[in-house]
Design an enzyme around this catalytic site. Structure first.
Site, PDB file in Angstrom:
ATOM      1  N   ASN A 253       0.879  -0.978   0.122  1.00  0.00           N
ATOM      2  CA  ASN A 253       0.000   0.044   0.072  1.00  0.00           C
ATOM      3  C   ASN A 253       0.948   1.156   0.062  1.00  0.00           C
ATOM      4  O   ASN A 253       1.548   1.711   0.918  1.00  0.00           O
ATOM      5  CB  ASN A 253      -0.960  -0.165   1.227  1.00  0.00           C
TER       6      ASN A 253
ATOM      7  N   LYS B 256       0.205   4.178  -0.318  1.00  0.00           N
ATOM      8  CA  LYS B 256      -0.607   5.511   0.281  1.00  0.00           C
ATOM      9  C   LYS B 256      -0.258   6.741  -0.526  1.00  0.00           C
ATOM     10  O   LYS B 256      -0.238   6.505  -1.936  1.00  0.00           O
ATOM     11  CB  LYS B 256      -0.176   5.828   1.665  1.00  0.00           C
TER      12      LYS B 256
ATOM     13  N   HIS C 177      -9.859   1.679   4.422  1.00  0.00           N
ATOM     14  CA  HIS C 177      -8.626   1.937   5.356  1.00  0.00           C
ATOM     15  C   HIS C 177      -8.863   3.055   6.371  1.00  0.00           C
ATOM     16  O   HIS C 177      -9.588   3.971   6.271  1.00  0.00           O
ATOM     17  CB  HIS C 177      -7.595   2.384   4.337  1.00  0.00           C
TER      18      HIS C 177
ATOM     19  N   GLU D 265      -7.393   5.476   7.478  1.00  0.00           N
ATOM     20  CA  GLU D 265      -6.856   6.721   6.928  1.00  0.00           C
ATOM     21  C   GLU D 265      -7.863   7.527   6.165  1.00  0.00           C
ATOM     22  O   GLU D 265      -7.867   8.587   6.035  1.00  0.00           O
ATOM     23  CB  GLU D 265      -5.481   6.709   6.159  1.00  0.00           C
TER      24      GLU D 265
ATOM     25  N   GLU E 253      -5.991  -4.203  10.902  1.00  0.00           N
ATOM     26  CA  GLU E 253      -4.977  -3.207  10.879  1.00  0.00           C
ATOM     27  C   GLU E 253      -5.139  -2.310  12.390  1.00  0.00           C
ATOM     28  O   GLU E 253      -5.827  -1.350  12.003  1.00  0.00           O
ATOM     29  CB  GLU E 253      -5.065  -2.271   9.639  1.00  0.00           C
TER      30      GLU E 253
ATOM     31  N   GLY F 125       1.944   2.419  11.129  1.00  0.00           N
ATOM     32  CA  GLY F 125       3.117   3.458  11.059  1.00  0.00           C
ATOM     33  C   GLY F 125       3.876   3.937  12.294  1.00  0.00           C
ATOM     34  O   GLY F 125       4.397   4.867  12.346  1.00  0.00           O
TER      35      GLY F 125
ATOM     36  N   SER G 221       2.967  -1.841  10.427  1.00  0.00           N
ATOM     37  CA  SER G 221       4.440  -1.810  10.797  1.00  0.00           C
ATOM     38  C   SER G 221       5.107  -3.211  10.426  1.00  0.00           C
ATOM     39  O   SER G 221       5.920  -3.373  11.177  1.00  0.00           O
ATOM     40  CB  SER G 221       4.651  -1.351  12.028  1.00  0.00           C
TER      41      SER G 221
HETATM   42  P1  PGA Z   1       2.453   0.861   7.574  1.00  0.00           P
HETATM   43  O1  PGA Z   1       1.155   0.932   7.292  1.00  0.00           O
HETATM   44  O2  PGA Z   1       3.178  -0.570   7.184  1.00  0.00           O
HETATM   45  O3  PGA Z   1       3.248   1.974   7.224  1.00  0.00           O
HETATM   46  O4  PGA Z   1       2.266   0.523   9.205  1.00  0.00           O
HETATM   47  C1  PGA Z   1       0.234  -0.144   6.918  1.00  0.00           C
HETATM   48  C2  PGA Z   1      -1.058   0.392   6.194  1.00  0.00           C
HETATM   49  O5  PGA Z   1      -1.441   1.388   6.774  1.00  0.00           O
HETATM   50  O6  PGA Z   1      -1.847  -0.470   5.395  1.00  0.00           O
END
Ligand code: PGA
Length: 239
Positions: free
Chosen positions: A8, A10, A90, A92, A156, A162, A201
């Site tokens: 992903n 983003k 997601h 976000e 998640e 993150g 992460s």
């Molecule tokens: P990350 O993000 O691996 O940077 O923690 C995962 C995600 O938000 O899909």
């Protein structure tokens, strides 16, 4: 289904990055690429199109008919751009998307034959006060009409995205068992049509242990997927 690695990106990337990824991934030995899904921003999808790996989008419109919807990208357009997967819900994006919108997006995507990766997860506070399963349940409830037997649910936890914190095996297995027993079908998960992914992460080190959990069918990877060498390290680690 083989173990899935979903990158992903983003809101990251460039024309140059897309071209470099495509070149490196096409040179990566065959045999591992079936499991790889690259999800760049919409504008780079066509640059990354390749028969060596799969493409996914990070979102889709809830509208399933083309028309006067400025700025929207439909599921049919994603298929036309070479996508076979789409990430929906997601964390976000959830700030501006309720379950009705998420449901409409899943239905629009499934109607076009896209494999939906539906993200769910609890906040740090919900985890610490023990209400994490309720939170996940609320995100999976009221999705009438959605074909759960064709759904990939990505667990998640918000506190893991993150942050460098990865959910431990016990936490993951508990959530995976809950989602599987209430919403998905164990036999269809074995045949690969539905299942649980983990995201938050993930690195090449944590990927090894995570990929050994039989409840987890794949990983959704953000930051560690932005450098092709790191992504290839993860593919190598789990093979
Ligand atoms: P990350 O993000 O691996 O940077 O923690 C995962 C995600 O938000 O899909």
């Amino acid at each position: 289904m083989s173990f899935l690695i979903v990158a992903n990106w983003k809101m990251n990337g460039s024309t140059e990055m897309a071209k470099q990824f495509k070149e490196s991934l096409e040179a990566y030995p065959a045999g591992h690429n079936d499991e790889l899904v690259i999800c760049p921003p919409f504008v780079y999808l066509s640059l990354l199109r390749s028969h060596k790996y799969r493409l996914g989008a990070q979102d889709v419109s809830k509208f399933d008919e083309g028309g006067a919807h400025t700025g929207e990208v439909s599921a049919a357009m994603l298929v036309d751009s070479g996508c076979s997967y789409v990430i929906i819900g997601h964390s976000e994006r959830r700030g501006s998307e309720d379950n009705d919108i998420i449901r409409a997006k899943i239905m629009a995507a499934q109607k076009q034959g896209l494999k939906v990766i539906l993200c769910v997860g609890e906040s740090e506070e919900e985890r610490s006060c023990g209400r994490y399963l309720d939170s996940i349940d609320r995100q999976l409830n009221n999705l009438a009409g959605v074909d759960f037997q064709e759904l990939l649910v990505a667990y998640e936890p918000l506190w893991a995205i993150g942050t460098g914190k990865v959910a431990n095996a016990g936490q993951l297995v508990e959530v995976a068992d809950f989602v599987m027993s209430k919403y998905l079908s164990v036999s269809l998960a074995e045949s690969g049509s539905c299942g649980i992914l983990y995201g938050g992460s993930v690195s090449s080190e944590s990927a090894i242990e995570l990929s050994r959990l039989k409840q987890i069918k794949g990983l959704l990877i953000g930051a560690s997927s932005l450098e092709c060498t790191r992504l290839i390290d993860i593919l190598n680690a789990i093979c």
